[in-house]
Design a protein around this motif. Structure first.
Motif, mmCIF file in Angstrom:
data_model
loop_
_atom_site.group_PDB
_atom_site.id
_atom_site.type_symbol
_atom_site.label_atom_id
_atom_site.label_comp_id
_atom_site.label_asym_id
_atom_site.label_seq_id
_atom_site.Cartn_x
_atom_site.Cartn_y
_atom_site.Cartn_z
ATOM 1 N N ARG A 128 0.807 -1.222 0.000
ATOM 2 C CA ARG A 128 0.000 0.000 0.000
ATOM 3 C C ARG A 128 0.839 1.271 0.000
ATOM 4 N NH1 ARG A 128 -5.603 -0.873 3.242
ATOM 5 N NH2 ARG A 128 -6.121 -2.925 2.370
ATOM 6 N N SER A 129 1.978 1.218 0.664
ATOM 7 C CA SER A 129 2.817 2.418 0.746
ATOM 8 C C SER A 129 4.170 2.050 1.325
ATOM 9 C CB SER A 129 2.158 3.488 1.637
ATOM 10 O OG SER A 129 2.048 3.026 2.976
ATOM 11 N N LEU A 130 5.110 2.973 1.172
ATOM 12 C CA LEU A 130 6.382 2.887 1.882
ATOM 13 C C LEU A 130 6.136 3.494 3.255
ATOM 14 C CD1 LEU A 130 9.437 2.305 1.935
ATOM 15 C CD2 LEU A 130 9.793 4.564 0.905
ATOM 16 N N ARG A 131 6.195 2.657 4.291
ATOM 17 C CA ARG A 131 5.799 3.083 5.636
ATOM 18 C C ARG A 131 6.895 3.908 6.316
ATOM 19 N NH1 ARG A 131 1.864 1.089 8.875
ATOM 20 N NH2 ARG A 131 1.633 -0.957 7.890
ATOM 21 N N TYR A 132 8.118 3.375 6.333
ATOM 22 C CA TYR A 132 9.236 4.095 6.945
ATOM 23 C C TYR A 132 10.548 3.537 6.420
ATOM 24 C CZ TYR A 132 10.252 0.210 10.217
ATOM 25 O OH TYR A 132 10.594 -1.003 10.765
ATOM 26 N N VAL A 133 11.620 4.252 6.699
ATOM 27 C CA VAL A 133 12.964 3.768 6.404
ATOM 28 C C VAL A 133 13.765 3.764 7.700
ATOM 29 C CG1 VAL A 133 12.975 4.547 4.010
ATOM 30 C CG2 VAL A 133 13.799 6.072 5.806
ATOM 31 N N GLU A 134 14.689 2.823 7.789
ATOM 32 C CA GLU A 134 15.656 2.817 8.888
ATOM 33 C C GLU A 134 17.002 3.234 8.324
ATOM 34 O OE1 GLU A 134 17.896 -0.119 12.115
ATOM 35 O OE2 GLU A 134 16.659 -0.980 10.518
ATOM 36 N N LEU A 135 17.642 4.196 8.985
ATOM 37 C CA LEU A 135 18.963 4.662 8.586
ATOM 38 C C LEU A 135 19.967 4.381 9.690
ATOM 39 C CD1 LEU A 135 18.121 8.163 7.030
ATOM 40 C CD2 LEU A 135 18.311 5.953 5.860
ATOM 41 N N HIS A 136 21.143 3.909 9.299
ATOM 42 C CA HIS A 136 22.248 3.699 10.234
ATOM 43 C C HIS A 136 23.172 4.911 10.207
ATOM 44 C CE1 HIS A 136 21.883 -0.980 9.839
ATOM 45 N NE2 HIS A 136 20.902 -0.444 10.533
ATOM 46 N N THR A 137 23.676 5.292 11.369
ATOM 47 C CA THR A 137 24.588 6.431 11.441
ATOM 48 C C THR A 137 25.541 6.284 12.620
ATOM 49 O OG1 THR A 137 24.747 8.829 11.777
ATOM 50 C CG2 THR A 137 22.839 7.730 12.743
ATOM 51 N N PRO A 138 26.832 6.617 12.429
ATOM 52 C CA PRO A 138 27.757 6.634 13.564
ATOM 53 C C PRO A 138 27.626 7.924 14.380
ATOM 54 C CG PRO A 138 28.932 7.145 11.552
ATOM 55 C CD PRO A 138 27.524 6.825 11.147
ATOM 56 N N ALA A 139 27.018 8.951 13.779
ATOM 57 C CA ALA A 139 26.827 10.240 14.464
ATOM 58 C C ALA A 139 25.379 10.327 14.932
ATOM 59 C CB ALA A 139 27.172 11.385 13.522
#
Length: 206
Positions: free
Chosen positions: A13-24
């Motif tokens: 139905r949709s793109l619900r969320y994204v997970e992003l990795h970050t060292p900061a």
């Protein structure tokens, strides 16, 4: 007897969320809250879930890691039964989920499954995630996530997988450099960019 190839696993139905990795992590969380205007809904050690002004529990999941990168793409389906059916169809495609189907023990809850695509991106499909009351539409604050552009080393294989397995449909090609795929009436929720490496190109918000 020749069996026809299995169809798409679900109607996304949709793109619900994204997970992003970050060292900061602290700096990134501060940027998305103070500059980008997202609101923190839950936090844990090295993790934060942020919402826009729409009804999704969160549209961004930030996780502290040693390297910058894409953690996962999460898509919405209508019911837990659709998640269970998606798991059965994944098996028909020769793909074993890395999680589920089952309850998601994470911020927002819900019922879902996770698996990896051929370039090892983590994909989540979920239903019955906690909704939140939509906020007022502020021109300076995102409503939600609209699309992710992904760098791929094999654009033809990537498009085939996301169409044949995930059920996305091609909206446009830009020569043979980019392909734009949709799951609903919006022009695209995922786009692929031919590149020398596999990575996240960018995430766009409404």
């Amino acid at each position: 007897m020749h069996r026809p190839p299995p169809g798409p696993i679900a109607r996304l139905r949709s793109l619900r969320y994204v997970e992003l990795h970050t060292p900061a992590f602290t700096e990134a969380a501060g940027f998305y809250e103070e500059v980008w205007g997202l609101e923190s809904v839950e936090s844990d050690t090295g993790a934060r879930w942020l919402r826009g002004t729409g009804d999704e529990h969160h549209v961004l999941h930030l996780t502290e890691r040693e390297r910058v990168g894409l953690g996962r793409l999460a898509f919405a389906v209508g019911t837990p039964a659709e998640v269970d059916e998606a798991a059965r169809r994944l098996e028909a495609h020769g793909i074993t989920p890395v999680f589920g189907p089952g309850p998601l023990e994470q911020a927002g809850g819900g019922y879902g499954l996770r698996f990896t695509d051929p370039e090892q991106r983590l994909i989540e499909i979920s239903a019955h995630v906690d909704a939140v009351t939509p906020g007022g539409r502020d021109a300076a604050v995102p409503v939600g996530v609209t699309h992710a552009v992904l760098n791929t080393t094999d654009i033809d294989a990537a498009v085939s997988f996301y169409c044949d397995v995930l059920g996305l449909r091609v909206s446009d090609w830009s020569e043979h450099q980019m392909a734009f795929l949709r799951c609903n009436a919006d022009h695209h929720c995922v786009a692929f960019n031919q590149a020398e490496w596999t990575s996240l190109n960018h995430v766009a918000y409404e």
